[in-house]
Every structure is written in structure tokens, then in C-alpha cells.
Scaffold this motif. Sequence first.
Motif, PDB file in Angstrom:
ATOM      1  N   LEU A  36     -12.286  -6.773   0.823  1.00  0.00           N
ATOM      2  CA  LEU A  36     -12.244  -5.719  -0.188  1.00  0.00           C
ATOM      3  C   LEU A  36     -11.995  -4.356   0.446  1.00  0.00           C
ATOM      4  CD1 LEU A  36     -15.311  -6.660  -2.472  1.00  0.00           C
ATOM      5  CD2 LEU A  36     -12.895  -7.086  -2.920  1.00  0.00           C
ATOM      6  N   ASN A  67     -18.127  -5.328  -5.707  1.00  0.00           N
ATOM      7  CA  ASN A  67     -18.004  -3.885  -5.843  1.00  0.00           C
ATOM      8  C   ASN A  67     -17.696  -3.577  -7.298  1.00  0.00           C
ATOM      9  OD1 ASN A  67     -17.642  -1.124  -5.191  1.00  0.00           O
ATOM     10  ND2 ASN A  67     -15.429  -1.434  -5.165  1.00  0.00           N
ATOM     11  N   LEU A  68     -18.619  -2.912  -7.948  1.00  0.00           N
ATOM     12  CA  LEU A  68     -18.485  -2.577  -9.361  1.00  0.00           C
ATOM     13  C   LEU A  68     -17.588  -1.361  -9.535  1.00  0.00           C
ATOM     14  CD1 LEU A  68     -19.722  -3.008 -12.304  1.00  0.00           C
ATOM     15  CD2 LEU A  68     -21.421  -1.303 -11.647  1.00  0.00           C
ATOM     16  N   HIS A  69     -16.604  -1.440 -10.468  1.00  0.00           N
ATOM     17  CA  HIS A  69     -15.851  -0.231 -10.813  1.00  0.00           C
ATOM     18  C   HIS A  69     -15.895  -0.047 -12.327  1.00  0.00           C
ATOM     19  CE1 HIS A  69     -12.218  -2.486 -12.077  1.00  0.00           C
ATOM     20  NE2 HIS A  69     -12.456  -3.280 -11.054  1.00  0.00           N
ATOM     21  N   ILE A 121     -19.808   2.990 -15.079  1.00  0.00           N
ATOM     22  CA  ILE A 121     -20.441   2.378 -13.906  1.00  0.00           C
ATOM     23  C   ILE A 121     -21.955   2.558 -13.963  1.00  0.00           C
ATOM     24  CG2 ILE A 121     -20.651   2.529 -11.393  1.00  0.00           C
ATOM     25  CD1 ILE A 121     -17.655   3.222 -11.331  1.00  0.00           C
ATOM     26  N   LYS A 132      -2.605   5.570   3.918  1.00  0.00           N
ATOM     27  CA  LYS A 132      -1.283   6.105   3.543  1.00  0.00           C
ATOM     28  C   LYS A 132      -1.413   7.471   2.869  1.00  0.00           C
ATOM     29  CE  LYS A 132       0.747   2.128   4.593  1.00  0.00           C
ATOM     30  NZ  LYS A 132      -0.508   1.370   4.871  1.00  0.00           N
ATOM     31  N   LEU A 133      -2.534   7.681   2.188  1.00  0.00           N
ATOM     32  CA  LEU A 133      -2.725   8.949   1.472  1.00  0.00           C
ATOM     33  C   LEU A 133      -3.174  10.062   2.409  1.00  0.00           C
ATOM     34  CD1 LEU A 133      -4.506   7.669  -1.769  1.00  0.00           C
ATOM     35  CD2 LEU A 133      -2.239   8.713  -1.628  1.00  0.00           C
ATOM     36  N   SER A 155      -6.318   0.380   3.347  1.00  0.00           N
ATOM     37  CA  SER A 155      -4.878   0.316   3.546  1.00  0.00           C
ATOM     38  C   SER A 155      -4.155   1.383   2.718  1.00  0.00           C
ATOM     39  CB  SER A 155      -4.402  -1.093   3.158  1.00  0.00           C
ATOM     40  OG  SER A 155      -3.018  -1.191   3.245  1.00  0.00           O
ATOM     41  N   VAL A 156      -4.609   1.601   1.499  1.00  0.00           N
ATOM     42  CA  VAL A 156      -4.016   2.656   0.663  1.00  0.00           C
ATOM     43  C   VAL A 156      -4.492   4.035   1.116  1.00  0.00           C
ATOM     44  CG1 VAL A 156      -3.829   3.599  -1.671  1.00  0.00           C
ATOM     45  CG2 VAL A 156      -3.810   1.121  -1.338  1.00  0.00           C
ATOM     46  N   LYS A 157      -5.790   4.149   1.414  1.00  0.00           N
ATOM     47  CA  LYS A 157      -6.333   5.461   1.794  1.00  0.00           C
ATOM     48  C   LYS A 157      -5.675   5.998   3.060  1.00  0.00           C
ATOM     49  CE  LYS A 157     -10.700   5.651  -0.655  1.00  0.00           C
ATOM     50  NZ  LYS A 157     -12.151   5.500  -0.638  1.00  0.00           N
ATOM     51  N   LYS A 171      -8.414  -3.697   1.813  1.00  0.00           N
ATOM     52  CA  LYS A 171      -7.419  -3.366   0.795  1.00  0.00           C
ATOM     53  C   LYS A 171      -7.484  -1.885   0.418  1.00  0.00           C
ATOM     54  CE  LYS A 171      -5.846  -6.053  -2.360  1.00  0.00           C
ATOM     55  NZ  LYS A 171      -5.561  -6.962  -3.504  1.00  0.00           N
ATOM     56  N   ILE A 172      -8.692  -1.386   0.273  1.00  0.00           N
ATOM     57  CA  ILE A 172      -8.847   0.028  -0.090  1.00  0.00           C
ATOM     58  C   ILE A 172      -8.425   0.934   1.065  1.00  0.00           C
ATOM     59  CG2 ILE A 172     -10.562   1.804  -0.673  1.00  0.00           C
ATOM     60  CD1 ILE A 172     -12.076  -0.384  -2.233  1.00  0.00           C
ATOM     61  N   ALA A 227     -10.391  -2.246  -4.912  1.00  0.00           N
ATOM     62  CA  ALA A 227      -9.629  -3.199  -4.099  1.00  0.00           C
ATOM     63  C   ALA A 227      -8.496  -3.881  -4.866  1.00  0.00           C
ATOM     64  CB  ALA A 227     -10.563  -4.253  -3.508  1.00  0.00           C
ATOM     65  N   TYR A 228      -8.541  -3.826  -6.201  1.00  0.00           N
ATOM     66  CA  TYR A 228      -7.492  -4.522  -6.972  1.00  0.00           C
ATOM     67  C   TYR A 228      -6.813  -3.613  -7.983  1.00  0.00           C
ATOM     68  CZ  TYR A 228      -5.950  -9.319  -6.643  1.00  0.00           C
ATOM     69  OH  TYR A 228      -5.262 -10.461  -6.304  1.00  0.00           O
ATOM     70  N   ASN A 282      -8.793   2.962 -11.301  1.00  0.00           N
ATOM     71  CA  ASN A 282      -9.298   3.480 -12.575  1.00  0.00           C
ATOM     72  C   ASN A 282      -8.726   4.881 -12.789  1.00  0.00           C
ATOM     73  OD1 ASN A 282     -12.721   2.290 -11.919  1.00  0.00           O
ATOM     74  ND2 ASN A 282     -10.974   1.130 -12.683  1.00  0.00           N
ATOM     75  N   SER A 317       0.797  -1.228   0.000  1.00  0.00           N
ATOM     76  CA  SER A 317       0.000   0.000   0.000  1.00  0.00           C
ATOM     77  C   SER A 317       0.838   1.291   0.000  1.00  0.00           C
ATOM     78  CB  SER A 317      -1.013  -0.007   1.151  1.00  0.00           C
ATOM     79  OG  SER A 317      -0.397  -0.234   2.378  1.00  0.00           O
ATOM     80  N   ILE A 325      -9.827 -12.762  -3.057  1.00  0.00           N
ATOM     81  CA  ILE A 325     -10.302 -11.475  -3.543  1.00  0.00           C
ATOM     82  C   ILE A 325     -10.028 -11.474  -5.040  1.00  0.00           C
ATOM     83  CG2 ILE A 325      -9.906  -8.990  -3.527  1.00  0.00           C
ATOM     84  CD1 ILE A 325      -9.612  -9.065  -0.566  1.00  0.00           C
ATOM     85  N   ASN A 345     -14.909  -6.128  -8.361  1.00  0.00           N
ATOM     86  CA  ASN A 345     -14.229  -6.825  -7.264  1.00  0.00           C
ATOM     87  C   ASN A 345     -15.202  -7.816  -6.638  1.00  0.00           C
ATOM     88  OD1 ASN A 345     -12.729  -3.728  -5.969  1.00  0.00           O
ATOM     89  ND2 ASN A 345     -12.044  -5.010  -7.660  1.00  0.00           N
ATOM     90  N   GLN A 367      -8.175 -10.703   4.726  1.00  0.00           N
ATOM     91  CA  GLN A 367      -8.301  -9.349   4.209  1.00  0.00           C
ATOM     92  C   GLN A 367      -9.569  -9.241   3.352  1.00  0.00           C
ATOM     93  OE1 GLN A 367      -5.328  -7.864   1.378  1.00  0.00           O
ATOM     94  NE2 GLN A 367      -5.092  -6.019   2.601  1.00  0.00           N
ATOM     95  N   LEU A 413      -9.958   4.604  -6.774  1.00  0.00           N
ATOM     96  CA  LEU A 413      -9.270   3.446  -6.186  1.00  0.00           C
ATOM     97  C   LEU A 413     -10.268   2.324  -5.910  1.00  0.00           C
ATOM     98  CD1 LEU A 413      -6.602   2.437  -4.686  1.00  0.00           C
ATOM     99  CD2 LEU A 413      -7.604   3.467  -2.631  1.00  0.00           C
ATOM    100  N   ASP A 471     -10.685  -9.750  -9.052  1.00  0.00           N
ATOM    101  CA  ASP A 471     -11.171  -8.690  -9.933  1.00  0.00           C
ATOM    102  C   ASP A 471     -11.513  -9.331 -11.270  1.00  0.00           C
ATOM    103  OD1 ASP A 471     -11.708  -5.835 -10.264  1.00  0.00           O
ATOM    104  OD2 ASP A 471     -10.175  -5.915 -11.804  1.00  0.00           O
TER     105      ASP A 471
END
Lengths: 99, 99, 99, 99
Positions: free
Chosen positions: D87, D37-39, A91, D97-98, D93-95, D90-91, A40-41, A44, A19, D4, D44, D85, A38, D6
Motif C-alpha cells: 500500500l 488504510n481507511l479513506h 473518515i 513524482k510530485l 510512487s506518486v508522491k 503505491k502512494i 493506494a488505489y 479522494n 505513477s 492490493i 485499502n 508492492q 491520495l 480497495d
Amino acid sequence: MKVIMDLTVSPFGVGLSVSPYIAACHEIFAEAGLKTNLHAYGTNIEGEWDEVFAAVKLCHEKLHAMGIPRLTSSIKVGTRTDKEQSLHDKIDSVKNKLA
Amino acid sequence: MKVIMDLTVSPFGVGLSVSPYIAACHEIFAEAGLKTNLHAYGTNIEGEWDEVFAAVKLCHEKLHAMGIPRLTSSIKVGTRTDKEQSLHDKIDSVKNKLA
Amino acid sequence: MKVIMDLTVSPFGVGLSVSPYIAACHEIFAEAGLKTNLHAYGTNIEGEWDEVFAAVKLCHEKLHAMGIPRLTSSIKVGTRTDKEQSLHDKIDSVKNKLA
Amino acid sequence: MKVIMDLTVSPFGVGLSVSPYIAACHEIFAEAGLKTNLHAYGTNIEGEWDEVFAAVKLCHEKLHAMGIPRLTSSIKVGTRTDKEQSLHDKIDSVKNKLA
């Protein structure tokens, strides 16, 4: 040429937590003014071909500079000439069918 | 920055036979002097980042010019700083373990 | 339902050399009697849906048993009802256009 | 073994609008009780290996029954033994850090 991209960056040789590296790429996308979403994988990204791919290259360069020896990006990149389409259009198009 | 890429081009809205479009991209790769290896689900490409991605962009532009309205490329792109590696090195590395 | 698959297995948390793990998966594919073709960024596999996906699952289980804590497989899987097609048919189809 | 995933389903030979087919797959995922979860470039999915892949197979079968002659699914599937872990993990975890 406008693109809609899905990007998954996979750093190798740096343990299990990826991450911080994904976050480092998101800073590049934000500085480039690109629209991102963002999930989970991956992420976009919406923008012009050259700008989006320049950001992907910067992301590889930054992650190598952070000490990652080996890096694979998995990219889906779509272009179309029949109509303009945004991340949200794609979407909404599915959600409308489900409603 | 040298890359090893795997590229799968998917044209939409043009019937079931996609091989003429893959062939059109291979002409671009050949003109660009890129090393390629065709497999059943895509093409391995070896070269410098900018040259390889310029060829992918030309491929999208050419296929749209051939009448394809919608196009997705699925790309894996690897870079590494620990050693130089060619398409053949990657394959040999696994084959040696199997021998 | 017959499939043509492209599989790329990415082990995380185990250093930079992934070829021993790819080789371990290839032993599973061979034992399952699946037709495979190794390329620089993955493996083409041909067979029945259930047999091919059972082999992919065995590959994940085996690699975790070998000590890999985190694993992503990137898979393209194609099915078609209009005609039978083999790994070699797909490659020949493009090569004929290039000739 | 929890996964998990995609998933991006690409129907060929049916014109440019793919959203009705994506929606048909989402009905299968909902009936199977899978978290999704649709992107903008896929979906996902979270669940047990066998349940998730059974749903992907049903999706191929349903779309062929709807008249699609050729179909490619692009799948990323992750398994890990070091921790559970979701869905959202995972998201987040990045958020984090941001932030």
C-alpha cells in the motif's frame, strides 16, 4: 452541488508504471484548488460538481496529450442534501465508531 | 472527446427498490438522445463527454428532487485516441474471440 | 450466499487490445457453469459466492500465465436476504418502470 | 497470490448512516490481521487473495446478521507478477513524482 469523489485513472498501452500520469492529474487538481487525498488505489477529491468534473476532463485531455492512447477513469461521486460533509468528516465518522 | 461510460446509481435512505430511480435517469438519457444499454448492474452510455456528464448531473439533481437525500454514482468512463469505438464494437470484439 | 456480480478485468502492460483476455475469462466462467451476460464495460455474473469468486481468482491466475504482469479487476458484488433475484429480474425491474 | 484491494461497502435499506457497518467490517479485517488504510470513500486492504476475500465474505455475512437486507461491495483488486508492492509503495510512487 458539492461532491465527494473517488477517482482512479487507468492508462492503457503505456507499460506498467502509471505513477507519472497520476502525478500529472494531481497537478491539475492542485491548480484547480481542489482538496485531495491520495490513497493506494486512487484519490479522494472534494469540491463543487462542475469544478471537480472539469478537472477530471482536463486530466483525460492532458494524459492523451502525453501520449496515452486509451484511458479509463473509475469514479465514485457522492452528493447529499441532508448535510454538508467533508473528506475528513467521512473518515472521522468511521474512526469514532472504532475507537 | 467521445466517451463510453458505465454508470451505476445508488440511492441511499429510500428503502430497497431502486428501479424507479434508475428509470428516472433513463428518461433523462433518452431526452438527451444518448445511446444506452441497460444491464443488471448499471447502464452503458455512449456520447460526447460534456453531454454524457451533463446527463449524469441532471440525474443526481432529479433524484434529489424526488426526495433521495444521499446518492452515489459509480462511473467508469473510457476515452481513446487510437480509434473510434462504439458500445457494440466493444461487445463484438470479445464475442468474436469466443466464437 | 447467492451473488450478482459485475466484473471488469483490466490488464496492464500488454498493449491496447484486451478482448482476448476477457474471452479467456469467459471460458473459465462457462466451464464453471456460471450464468453470465457480457456488456460493453464488463460482465454480469450470477452464482454462489464461493463459486463466483473462485472463477475470478482463476481468471487472474490464467491471465498472469498468459503473460500479463499487472491486472486490476473492478468488481461490484451484491447480496440480499429479502428475496432471490436473478440478472434478468434486475433488468426487468427497471424496464417495467420505463414501459 | 498477493493482492492490493480497495473496498467500498454500501448497505441499502438502513437509513443514511453507514459508518457503524464500515466499523463492523474493520473489526473483521483487524481480527484477520490484514493491513488496512481507511479513506473517505473506502478502505485499502493488503494481503493474500484467499485471506482478503474471506474477510470480505465475513463482512457481508456480519452485516446481513446486523439486519441489512441488501448490500453491494465495490471492489478493486490488483495482482502483479513483476514485483512485490505494498500500500505504501503505491502512494510513495506518486508522491515522489510530485515532489
